[in-house]
Design a protein around this motif. Structure first.
Motif, PDB file in Angstrom:
ATOM      1  N   THR A 219     -32.442  52.168   9.640  1.00 37.21           N
ATOM      2  CA  THR A 219     -31.849  51.165  10.125  1.00 37.21           C
ATOM      3  C   THR A 219     -32.840  50.170  10.670  1.00 37.21           C
ATOM      4  N   VAL A 220     -34.188  50.596  11.315  1.00 36.09           N
ATOM      5  CA  VAL A 220     -35.138  49.784  11.632  1.00 36.09           C
ATOM      6  C   VAL A 220     -36.446  50.011  10.484  1.00 36.09           C
ATOM      7  N   THR A 221     -36.665  48.680   9.853  1.00 36.15           N
ATOM      8  CA  THR A 221     -37.618  48.865   8.821  1.00 36.15           C
ATOM      9  C   THR A 221     -38.235  47.436   8.627  1.00 36.15           C
ATOM     10  N   GLU A 222     -39.175  47.331   7.633  1.00 34.96           N
ATOM     11  CA  GLU A 222     -39.535  45.980   7.252  1.00 34.96           C
ATOM     12  C   GLU A 222     -38.280  45.030   6.811  1.00 34.96           C
ATOM     13  N   GLY A 223     -38.348  43.986   7.729  1.00 37.02           N
ATOM     14  CA  GLY A 223     -37.198  42.882   7.421  1.00 37.02           C
ATOM     15  C   GLY A 223     -36.044  43.196   8.453  1.00 37.02           C
ATOM     16  N   MET A 224     -35.947  44.149   9.347  1.00 38.20           N
ATOM     17  CA  MET A 224     -35.057  44.587  10.175  1.00 38.20           C
ATOM     18  C   MET A 224     -35.376  45.314  11.431  1.00 38.20           C
ATOM     19  N   THR A 225     -35.493  44.457  12.662  1.00 33.66           N
ATOM     20  CA  THR A 225     -35.827  45.031  14.004  1.00 33.66           C
ATOM     21  C   THR A 225     -34.352  45.724  14.605  1.00 33.66           C
ATOM     22  N   GLN A 226     -34.825  46.710  15.528  1.00 37.52           N
ATOM     23  CA  GLN A 226     -33.666  47.261  16.105  1.00 37.52           C
ATOM     24  C   GLN A 226     -32.543  46.121  16.559  1.00 37.52           C
ATOM     25  N   GLU A 227     -33.130  44.954  17.315  1.00 35.50           N
ATOM     26  CA  GLU A 227     -32.139  43.935  17.948  1.00 35.50           C
ATOM     27  C   GLU A 227     -31.393  43.417  16.621  1.00 35.50           C
ATOM     28  N   GLU A 228     -31.917  43.386  15.512  1.00 38.48           N
ATOM     29  CA  GLU A 228     -31.200  42.604  14.317  1.00 38.48           C
ATOM     30  C   GLU A 228     -30.118  43.604  13.862  1.00 38.48           C
ATOM     31  N   TYR A 229     -30.619  44.750  13.966  1.00 39.71           N
ATOM     32  CA  TYR A 229     -29.721  45.864  13.343  1.00 39.71           C
ATOM     33  C   TYR A 229     -28.486  46.110  14.201  1.00 39.71           C
ATOM     34  N   ASP A 230     -28.649  45.956  15.574  1.00 42.14           N
ATOM     35  CA  ASP A 230     -27.727  46.153  16.532  1.00 42.14           C
ATOM     36  C   ASP A 230     -26.721  44.986  16.413  1.00 42.14           C
ATOM     37  N   SER A 234     -22.857  45.378  15.599  1.00 37.12           N
ATOM     38  CA  SER A 234     -21.864  44.900  16.746  1.00 37.12           C
ATOM     39  C   SER A 234     -20.821  44.182  16.055  1.00 37.12           C
ATOM     40  N   VAL A 235     -21.484  43.010  15.341  1.00 36.61           N
ATOM     41  CA  VAL A 235     -20.466  42.233  14.590  1.00 36.61           C
ATOM     42  C   VAL A 235     -19.766  42.803  13.663  1.00 36.61           C
ATOM     43  N   GLY A 236     -20.272  43.694  12.864  1.00 33.58           N
ATOM     44  CA  GLY A 236     -19.439  44.527  11.721  1.00 33.58           C
ATOM     45  C   GLY A 236     -18.590  45.319  12.475  1.00 33.58           C
ATOM     46  N   THR A 237     -18.672  45.848  13.487  1.00 33.25           N
ATOM     47  CA  THR A 237     -17.914  46.698  14.191  1.00 33.25           C
ATOM     48  C   THR A 237     -16.522  45.930  14.658  1.00 33.25           C
ATOM     49  N   GLU A 238     -16.946  44.740  15.411  1.00 34.46           N
ATOM     50  CA  GLU A 238     -15.816  43.583  15.671  1.00 34.46           C
ATOM     51  C   GLU A 238     -14.960  43.148  14.419  1.00 34.46           C
ATOM     52  N   THR A 246     -13.442  50.414   7.893  1.00 27.82           N
ATOM     53  CA  THR A 246     -14.421  51.430   8.527  1.00 27.82           C
ATOM     54  C   THR A 246     -15.827  50.667   8.665  1.00 27.82           C
ATOM     55  N   PRO A 247     -16.551  50.368   9.597  1.00 29.06           N
ATOM     56  CA  PRO A 247     -17.792  49.815   9.777  1.00 29.06           C
ATOM     57  C   PRO A 247     -19.157  50.831   9.234  1.00 29.06           C
ATOM     58  N   ASP A 248     -19.928  50.410   8.588  1.00 34.00           N
ATOM     59  CA  ASP A 248     -21.136  51.269   8.267  1.00 34.00           C
ATOM     60  C   ASP A 248     -22.127  50.375   7.657  1.00 34.00           C
ATOM     61  N   GLN A 249     -23.507  51.019   7.792  1.00 38.79           N
ATOM     62  CA  GLN A 249     -24.488  50.437   7.019  1.00 38.79           C
ATOM     63  C   GLN A 249     -24.265  50.818   5.457  1.00 38.79           C
ATOM     64  N   TRP A 265     -30.120  38.594   3.482  1.00 38.95           N
ATOM     65  CA  TRP A 265     -30.561  38.787   4.857  1.00 38.95           C
ATOM     66  C   TRP A 265     -32.369  38.964   4.615  1.00 38.95           C
ATOM     67  N   GLY A 266     -32.706  39.941   3.629  1.00 37.49           N
ATOM     68  CA  GLY A 266     -34.057  39.819   3.442  1.00 37.49           C
ATOM     69  C   GLY A 266     -34.797  38.740   2.935  1.00 37.49           C
ATOM     70  N   GLU A 267     -34.217  37.681   2.195  1.00 38.48           N
ATOM     71  CA  GLU A 267     -34.689  36.490   2.020  1.00 38.48           C
ATOM     72  C   GLU A 267     -34.517  35.483   2.989  1.00 38.48           C
ATOM     73  N   HIS A 268     -33.188  35.336   3.545  1.00 42.11           N
ATOM     74  CA  HIS A 268     -33.027  34.285   3.963  1.00 42.11           C
ATOM     75  C   HIS A 268     -32.553  34.258   5.715  1.00 42.11           C
ATOM     76  N   LYS A 269     -32.516  35.629   5.878  1.00 43.43           N
ATOM     77  CA  LYS A 269     -32.007  36.051   7.108  1.00 43.43           C
ATOM     78  C   LYS A 269     -30.778  35.556   7.731  1.00 43.43           C
ATOM     79  N   ILE A 270     -29.793  35.519   6.738  1.00 43.78           N
ATOM     80  CA  ILE A 270     -28.377  34.926   6.644  1.00 43.78           C
ATOM     81  C   ILE A 270     -27.551  36.320   7.151  1.00 43.78           C
ATOM     82  N   LEU A 271     -26.770  36.641   8.116  1.00 39.07           N
ATOM     83  CA  LEU A 271     -26.052  37.426   8.498  1.00 39.07           C
ATOM     84  C   LEU A 271     -24.946  37.917   7.476  1.00 39.07           C
TER      85      LEU A 271
END
Ligand SMILES: NS(=O)(=O)N[C@@H](Cc1ccccc1)C(=O)O
Ligand SMILES: [Ca+2]
Ligand SMILES: [Ca+2]
Ligand SMILES: [Ca+2]
Ligand SMILES: [Zn+2]
Length: 313
Positions: A219-230, A234-238, A246-249, A265-271
């Protein structure tokens, strides 16, 4: 053409006519341009819906892409639903009007018109997935959702065998449809800032809302912080609460590399999310729900689309 009984689905030509008609009927808020062309030379239409549509205004930009996989015809209907809802509803539906006034909405109804047309050729469904680009070994097709440039081929999430359904292509962005999409999104970087804030890529089927990354289980890795994953979770679940999916990574399904969401996301930080539409299960016939299901299964996503548009601001 679609087989008898499924005429409710739009062929490529019918889709082009429909988006042009929408722009004609609502010229104040709608324009049609192009992100480029497919391998076989079909134009890839790009629809913009916003107030003062001819002006690039400082409003959050949101992108919806569809029909990346040929046989997933319900997704093209989803993009047409978005076009029709936000044009026809302007000035009457206050939710629609608010988003058209406060956002710039972009819709790419088909990223794979060559594949989609091949799939319905001969009056019966071919079960086709990839594009129609010939390969060195005589086989046909690159999987567009494995050809994007972010960590392309990194992680065993695609095949290097040309005949495989998940063939990643000979190199990142080798598919013209992928190159067109990447070039257009990259063109939305103005003065160093990406104007697009959110994206949904529609697929079928399984009734899932998926978010990056696909290339790793982490979930947390290069290019994804905990806050970003959360925030993704959150938005995916909503959105999943809104449409009953069903929401999932994405990697919760299986590992993929070179997919559009990882690149957005990786290149442009687009949700960026992937929606796997109806049905929830079944065999290969799951790709071909009868046209009687189109209205229910596209309008089912109206509220989830509104959730994304809300968070895009
Ligand atoms: N539509 S599908 O059956 O091909 N499933 C998608 C699922 C998917 C979508 C986005 C990122 C990772 C995985 C795929 O590209 O494999
Ligand atoms: Ca505007
Ligand atoms: Ca803008
Ligand atoms: Ca405005
Ligand atoms: Zn798909």
């Amino acid at each position: 053409d679609f087989p008898a009984g499924d005429e409710g689905y739009h062929t490529y030509d019918e889709m082009v006519a429909e988006v042009r008609a929408a722009a004609g009927d609502h010229a104040d808020i709608t324009s049609v341009s192009s992100i480029g062309s497919s391998f076989e030379g079909r134009d890839l239409p790009l629809v913009k819906i916003s107030d003062n549509v001819g002006v690039d205004e400082d409003e959050p930009e949101v992108v919806f892409t569809c029909n990346m996989h040929a046989r997933e015809h319900l997704t093209l209907e989803m993009c047409l639903r978005i076009v029709n809802r936000f044009t026809d509803g302007y000035g009457t539906d206050e939710t629609v009007t608010g988003f058209v006034d406060g956002r710039e909405i972009w819709v790419v109804p088909s990223l794979n018109p060559d594949g989609a047309e091949f799939d319905i050729s001969g009056g019966e469904y071919q079960g086709w997935r990839k594009n129609r680009q010939p390969n060195s070994d005589g086989s046909v097709g690159t999987d567009i959702n494995r050809n994007f440039s972010y960590k392309w081929g990194c992680c065993g999430g695609a095949s290097d065998s040309p005949s495989a359904e998940t063939y990643r292509g000979p190199s990142a962005g080798s598919a013209p449809e992928v190159a067109s999409a990447q070039e257009w999104v990259s063109s939305r970087v103005i003065d160093g800032e990406q104007q697009i804030t959110a994206h949904i890529d529609f697929h079928s089927f399984s009734e899932l809302v998926l978010w990056p990354f696909g290339h790793t289980y982490d979930t947390v890795t290069e290019g994804m912080t905990q806050e970003e994953y959360d925030r993704f979770s959150s938005v995916g679940t909503e959105m999943a609460d809104a449409n009953g999916y069903t929401p999932d990574q994405a990697s919760g399904l299986y590992i993929t590399d070179g997919d559009i969401n990882d690149w957005m996301w990786g290149e442009h930080k687009i949700l960026s999310f992937c929606f796997e539409m109806y049905p929830s299960g079944g065999g290969l016939d799951g790709f071909y729900p009868p046209d009687e299901d189109i209205v229910e299964q596209t309008t089912r996503n109206d509220s989830a689309v509104d959730v994304l548009l809300t968070h895009a601001g």
